[in-house]
Write an enzyme that holds these catalytic residues in place. Structure first.
Site, PDB file in Angstrom:
ATOM      1  N   ALA A  78       0.771  -1.250  -0.167  1.00 50.58           N
ATOM      2  CA  ALA A  78       0.121   0.135   0.158  1.00 50.58           C
ATOM      3  C   ALA A  78       0.766   1.364  -0.096  1.00 50.58           C
ATOM      4  O   ALA A  78       0.550   2.477  -0.273  1.00 50.58           O
ATOM      5  CB  ALA A  78      -1.066   0.070   1.296  1.00 50.58           C
ATOM      6  N   HIS A  81       1.016   3.455  -3.025  1.00 46.15           N
ATOM      7  CA  HIS A  81       0.085   4.472  -3.371  1.00 46.15           C
ATOM      8  C   HIS A  81       0.216   5.773  -2.286  1.00 46.15           C
ATOM      9  O   HIS A  81      -0.653   6.682  -2.515  1.00 46.15           O
ATOM     10  CB  HIS A  81      -1.276   3.890  -3.337  1.00 46.15           C
ATOM     11  CG  HIS A  81      -1.329   2.497  -4.103  1.00 46.15           C
ATOM     12  ND1 HIS A  81      -1.164   2.467  -5.172  1.00 46.15           N
ATOM     13  CD2 HIS A  81      -1.541   1.521  -3.545  1.00 46.15           C
ATOM     14  CE1 HIS A  81      -1.337   1.195  -5.753  1.00 46.15           C
ATOM     15  NE2 HIS A  81      -1.532   0.526  -4.486  1.00 46.15           N
ATOM     16  N   ASP A  88      11.716   8.953  -2.539  1.00 52.01           N
ATOM     17  CA  ASP A  88      13.000   9.496  -2.379  1.00 52.01           C
ATOM     18  C   ASP A  88      14.086   8.657  -2.298  1.00 52.01           C
ATOM     19  O   ASP A  88      15.339   8.951  -2.785  1.00 52.01           O
ATOM     20  CB  ASP A  88      12.926  10.468  -1.217  1.00 52.01           C
ATOM     21  CG  ASP A  88      12.058  11.967  -1.646  1.00 52.01           C
ATOM     22  OD1 ASP A  88      11.842  12.089  -2.897  1.00 52.01           O
ATOM     23  OD2 ASP A  88      11.615  12.406  -0.658  1.00 52.01           O
ATOM     24  N   HIS A 101       3.842  -5.708  -8.381  1.00 50.29           N
ATOM     25  CA  HIS A 101       2.663  -6.179  -7.732  1.00 50.29           C
ATOM     26  C   HIS A 101       2.214  -7.511  -8.454  1.00 50.29           C
ATOM     27  O   HIS A 101       2.288  -7.878  -9.458  1.00 50.29           O
ATOM     28  CB  HIS A 101       1.792  -5.122  -8.108  1.00 50.29           C
ATOM     29  CG  HIS A 101       2.192  -3.837  -7.798  1.00 50.29           C
ATOM     30  ND1 HIS A 101       2.172  -3.333  -6.342  1.00 50.29           N
ATOM     31  CD2 HIS A 101       2.623  -2.748  -8.417  1.00 50.29           C
ATOM     32  CE1 HIS A 101       2.639  -2.077  -6.484  1.00 50.29           C
ATOM     33  NE2 HIS A 101       2.938  -1.717  -7.721  1.00 50.29           N
ATOM     34  N   LEU A 102       1.593  -8.125  -7.188  1.00 56.29           N
ATOM     35  CA  LEU A 102       0.981  -9.467  -7.703  1.00 56.29           C
ATOM     36  C   LEU A 102      -0.285  -9.192  -8.365  1.00 56.29           C
ATOM     37  O   LEU A 102      -0.457  -9.806  -9.551  1.00 56.29           O
ATOM     38  CB  LEU A 102       0.490 -10.260  -6.372  1.00 56.29           C
ATOM     39  CG  LEU A 102       1.678 -10.660  -5.244  1.00 56.29           C
ATOM     40  CD1 LEU A 102       1.315 -10.623  -4.068  1.00 56.29           C
ATOM     41  CD2 LEU A 102       2.400 -11.818  -5.640  1.00 56.29           C
ATOM     42  N   SER A 103      -1.162  -8.340  -8.152  1.00 52.28           N
ATOM     43  CA  SER A 103      -2.468  -7.942  -8.726  1.00 52.28           C
ATOM     44  C   SER A 103      -2.287  -6.941  -9.789  1.00 52.28           C
ATOM     45  O   SER A 103      -1.168  -6.115  -9.897  1.00 52.28           O
ATOM     46  CB  SER A 103      -3.436  -7.685  -7.749  1.00 52.28           C
ATOM     47  OG  SER A 103      -3.139  -6.350  -7.173  1.00 52.28           O
ATOM     48  N   ARG A 108      -8.083  -2.558 -10.487  1.00 55.72           N
ATOM     49  CA  ARG A 108      -8.674  -2.401  -9.109  1.00 55.72           C
ATOM     50  C   ARG A 108      -9.006  -1.044  -8.843  1.00 55.72           C
ATOM     51  O   ARG A 108      -9.533  -0.184  -9.767  1.00 55.72           O
ATOM     52  CB  ARG A 108      -7.533  -2.797  -8.039  1.00 55.72           C
ATOM     53  CG  ARG A 108      -7.445  -4.367  -8.423  1.00 55.72           C
ATOM     54  CD  ARG A 108      -6.119  -4.884  -7.477  1.00 55.72           C
ATOM     55  NE  ARG A 108      -6.752  -4.802  -6.098  1.00 55.72           N
ATOM     56  CZ  ARG A 108      -6.312  -5.269  -5.059  1.00 55.72           C
ATOM     57  NH1 ARG A 108      -4.993  -5.458  -5.024  1.00 55.72           N
ATOM     58  NH2 ARG A 108      -6.817  -5.305  -3.912  1.00 55.72           N
ATOM     59  N   ARG A 112      -5.567   2.605  -6.541  1.00 57.16           N
ATOM     60  CA  ARG A 112      -4.392   1.988  -6.721  1.00 57.16           C
ATOM     61  C   ARG A 112      -3.792   2.144  -7.929  1.00 57.16           C
ATOM     62  O   ARG A 112      -2.552   1.504  -8.297  1.00 57.16           O
ATOM     63  CB  ARG A 112      -4.928   0.418  -6.467  1.00 57.16           C
ATOM     64  CG  ARG A 112      -5.179   0.041  -5.141  1.00 57.16           C
ATOM     65  CD  ARG A 112      -5.347  -1.713  -5.215  1.00 57.16           C
ATOM     66  NE  ARG A 112      -6.433  -1.830  -4.226  1.00 57.16           N
ATOM     67  CZ  ARG A 112      -6.093  -1.945  -2.774  1.00 57.16           C
ATOM     68  NH1 ARG A 112      -4.743  -2.011  -2.423  1.00 57.16           N
ATOM     69  NH2 ARG A 112      -6.874  -2.310  -1.904  1.00 57.16           N
TER      70      ARG A 112
HETATM   71  O1  CA2 Z   1      -0.847  -6.430  -5.689  1.00 61.07           O
HETATM   72  C1  CA2 Z   1       0.050  -6.264  -5.168  1.00 61.07           C
HETATM   73  O2  CA2 Z   1       1.211  -6.675  -4.956  1.00 61.07           O
HETATM   74  C2  CA2 Z   1      -0.184  -4.965  -4.170  1.00 61.07           C
HETATM   75  O3  CA2 Z   1       1.217  -4.345  -3.976  1.00 61.07           O
HETATM   76  C3  CA2 Z   1      -0.484  -5.528  -2.670  1.00 61.07           C
HETATM   77  C4  CA2 Z   1      -0.776  -4.511  -1.769  1.00 61.07           C
HETATM   78  C5  CA2 Z   1      -1.960  -3.504  -2.376  1.00 61.07           C
HETATM   79  O4  CA2 Z   1      -2.113  -2.511  -1.380  1.00 61.07           O
HETATM   80  C6  CA2 Z   1      -1.459  -2.836  -3.580  1.00 61.07           C
HETATM   81  O5  CA2 Z   1      -2.521  -1.961  -4.063  1.00 61.07           O
HETATM   82  C7  CA2 Z   1      -1.037  -3.916  -4.821  1.00 61.07           C
HETATM   83  C8  CA2 Z   1      -1.387  -5.180  -0.437  1.00 61.07           C
HETATM   84  C9  CA2 Z   1      -0.745  -6.374   0.001  1.00 61.07           C
HETATM   85  C10 CA2 Z   1      -1.576  -7.002   0.946  1.00 61.07           C
HETATM   86  O6  CA2 Z   1      -1.385  -8.300   1.082  1.00 61.07           O
HETATM   87  C11 CA2 Z   1      -2.276  -9.056   1.667  1.00 61.07           C
HETATM   88  C12 CA2 Z   1      -2.082 -10.479   1.374  1.00 61.07           C
HETATM   89  C13 CA2 Z   1      -2.909 -11.382   1.856  1.00 61.07           C
HETATM   90  C14 CA2 Z   1      -4.099 -10.975   2.601  1.00 61.07           C
HETATM   91  C15 CA2 Z   1      -4.336  -9.535   2.857  1.00 61.07           C
HETATM   92  C16 CA2 Z   1      -3.421  -8.748   2.231  1.00 61.07           C
END
Ligand code: CA2
Length: 149
Positions: A78, A81, A88, A101-103, A108, A112
């Site tokens: 997070a 964002h 920096d 990023h995974l997603s 989304r 994001r």
């Molecule tokens: O998609 C990604 O890798 C993100 O960086 C993951 C962040 C999210 O805030 C970004 O917008 C996109 C969140 C990571 C939280 O990971 C969790 C994994 C399992 C359960 C809850 C949260």
């Protein structure tokens, strides 16, 4: 021994595999580490893999990477964002950095869609789950090789 690639993971990524598998998949962060290490090994590159829920700790590792790493892969979670501090630190790092990023953050929520850190990175890979990290290793290894030659 070549310098390692630093792989940094931001807040809540320690929960991978335990919650929201429909968004982030079933792999745990340990699985991610294993797959990244295996891919890096193919390029004879060691890795240092870290996760923190604290912004300052991520900044400290980025500063450390300047001297100790050949490149950096970051999923800032997070903080992607929100964090000018991480931007920096990356701008000062003076080593190639890939944002992952995974997603697919663009499929989304609107908040994001913007990343504070992309401008400090040589590239951004998102939407492929753990494969995003493996692709980042590949891209970084290719770039480092080009630089060496
Ligand atoms: O998609 C990604 O890798 C993100 O960086 C993951 C962040 C999210 O805030 C970004 O917008 C996109 C969140 C990571 C939280 O990971 C969790 C994994 C399992 C359960 C809850 C949260």
């Amino acid at each position: 021994m070549p310098k390692p690639i630093y792989v940094l993971n931001g807040p809540n990524l320690n929960l991978l595999g335990q919650r929201e598998p429909e968004v982030y998949g079933h792999a745990t962060l340990d699985d991610v580490k294993d797959r990244v290490a295996a891919r890096a090994e193919q390029f004879s590159l060691p890795i240092e893999f870290y996760q923190s829920n604290k912004e300052g700790e991520l900044v400290d590792w980025i500063q450390e990477a300047r001297a100790k790493a050949c490149g950096l892969i970051i999923n800032a979670g997070a903080y992607t964002h929100t964090s000018v501090a991480i931007l920096d630190a990356l701008l000062a790092a003076d080593i190639p950095c890939v944002e992952v990023h995974l997603s697919n953050i663009f499929k989304r929520e609107e908040f994001r869609h913007h990343s504070y850190i992309s401008t400090a990175c040589v590239g951004v890979i998102c939407g492929f789950g753990v494969k995003s990290y493996e692709l980042a290793v590949e891209a970084l290894a290719e770039r480092l090789e080009t630089k060496r030659g």
